[in-house]
Design a protein around this motif. Structure first.
Motif, mmCIF file in Angstrom:
data_model
loop_
_atom_site.group_PDB
_atom_site.id
_atom_site.type_symbol
_atom_site.label_atom_id
_atom_site.label_comp_id
_atom_site.label_asym_id
_atom_site.label_seq_id
_atom_site.Cartn_x
_atom_site.Cartn_y
_atom_site.Cartn_z
ATOM 1 N N MET A 83 -8.415 -50.606 -45.667
ATOM 2 C CA MET A 83 -7.943 -50.023 -46.499
ATOM 3 C C MET A 83 -8.883 -49.699 -47.943
ATOM 4 O O MET A 83 -9.369 -50.765 -48.348
ATOM 5 C CB MET A 83 -6.407 -50.634 -47.018
ATOM 6 N N GLU A 140 -6.359 -46.083 -52.362
ATOM 7 C CA GLU A 140 -5.604 -44.822 -52.234
ATOM 8 C C GLU A 140 -4.839 -45.096 -50.680
ATOM 9 O O GLU A 140 -3.771 -44.510 -50.495
ATOM 10 C CB GLU A 140 -6.441 -43.650 -52.029
ATOM 11 N N SER A 141 -5.618 -45.599 -49.430
ATOM 12 C CA SER A 141 -4.764 -45.613 -48.419
ATOM 13 C C SER A 141 -3.685 -46.590 -48.357
ATOM 14 O O SER A 141 -2.706 -46.502 -47.904
ATOM 15 C CB SER A 141 -5.697 -46.093 -47.289
ATOM 16 N N THR A 160 0.327 -45.854 -47.788
ATOM 17 C CA THR A 160 0.933 -46.865 -46.842
ATOM 18 C C THR A 160 2.441 -47.309 -47.543
ATOM 19 O O THR A 160 3.544 -47.168 -47.314
ATOM 20 C CB THR A 160 0.267 -48.112 -46.796
ATOM 21 N N TRP A 207 -1.581 -46.318 -43.522
ATOM 22 C CA TRP A 207 -2.922 -45.381 -43.976
ATOM 23 C C TRP A 207 -4.403 -46.096 -44.165
ATOM 24 O O TRP A 207 -3.958 -47.278 -44.495
ATOM 25 C CB TRP A 207 -2.579 -44.566 -45.237
ATOM 26 N N PHE A 208 -5.299 -45.739 -43.539
ATOM 27 C CA PHE A 208 -6.773 -46.635 -43.637
ATOM 28 C C PHE A 208 -7.657 -45.740 -44.266
ATOM 29 O O PHE A 208 -7.510 -44.423 -44.302
ATOM 30 C CB PHE A 208 -6.906 -47.146 -42.257
ATOM 31 N N TRP A 209 -8.650 -46.308 -44.444
ATOM 32 C CA TRP A 209 -9.982 -45.552 -44.971
ATOM 33 C C TRP A 209 -10.967 -45.743 -43.475
ATOM 34 O O TRP A 209 -11.300 -46.811 -43.288
ATOM 35 C CB TRP A 209 -10.501 -46.265 -46.119
ATOM 36 N N LEU A 264 -9.847 -40.707 -45.286
ATOM 37 C CA LEU A 264 -8.312 -41.295 -45.146
ATOM 38 C C LEU A 264 -7.938 -40.817 -43.741
ATOM 39 O O LEU A 264 -8.102 -39.909 -43.188
ATOM 40 C CB LEU A 264 -7.482 -40.966 -45.866
ATOM 41 N N TRP A 265 -7.050 -41.675 -43.104
ATOM 42 C CA TRP A 265 -6.584 -41.590 -41.935
ATOM 43 C C TRP A 265 -5.050 -42.052 -41.738
ATOM 44 O O TRP A 265 -5.150 -43.349 -42.110
ATOM 45 C CB TRP A 265 -7.419 -41.473 -40.587
ATOM 46 N N ASN A 266 -4.155 -41.232 -41.412
ATOM 47 C CA ASN A 266 -3.011 -41.908 -41.221
ATOM 48 C C ASN A 266 -2.828 -42.237 -39.782
ATOM 49 O O ASN A 266 -2.680 -41.393 -38.855
ATOM 50 C CB ASN A 266 -1.738 -40.528 -41.518
#
Length: 111
Positions: free
Chosen positions: A32, A35-36, A40, A47-49, A56-58
Motif C-alpha cells: 500500500m 493513497e491506497s 481502504t 486497495w493496493f499499489w 492503484l488497484w481495488n
C-alpha cells in the motif's frame, strides 16, 4: 481521519498482510501507498499499489473477489499492516483461495 505519516516515514510503500477474519488464514501480501491506504479506510474495501503496473488497484474490482475490511492493525514498528477481511471468492489471481499454497520441502537432519 487518522494521520498516516507514521506508516510512511520509512518508505513510500508498506507491506499489507491480508488475513481472512473468520479463519485466520493468510490470504495474500500486497503493498500500500498512502493513497491506497486512505482509500481502504474510506471505502472499507482493500486497495493496493501495484509495483509492476505502477498504479492503484481495488482488489476484486474486475473479478468480483472483493475483500471487505473488518480490521486493520499496524505492527510495533509502524512498517507493516495486518488487514483482516471478509473474502469473497478467491484471493489469489490463480483462482486459489490463498496465495500461499506452494509447499517448500524442509531438509531433514542436515541432508
Amino acid at each position: 481521519m487518522i494521520n498516516l505519516d507514521r506508516y510512511f516515514a520509512k518508505s513510500e510503500l508498506i507491506p499489507a498482510i491480508i488475513q481472512e477474519a473468520s479463519t485466520g488464514q493468510v490470504l495474500m501480501l500486497a503493498y500500500m501507498n498512502r493513497e491506497s491506504m486512505e482509500l481502504t479506510i474510506k471505502t472499507g474495501y482493500t486497495w493496493f499499489w501495484s509495483r509492476s503496473r505502477r498504479e492503484l488497484w481495488n482488489k476484486g474490482a474486475t473479478s468480483g473477489h472483493l475483500q471487505r475490511v473488518i480490521e486493520i492493525k499496524g505492527d510495533c514498528d509502524d512498517d507493516t499492516l495486518l488487514i483482516q477481511v471478509e473474502q469473497t471468492g478467491a484471493a489469489c489471481h490463480t483462482g486459489n483461495h490463498t496465495c500461499f499454497f506452494n509447499d517448500i520441502e524442509l531438509c531433514k537432519d542436515g541432508e
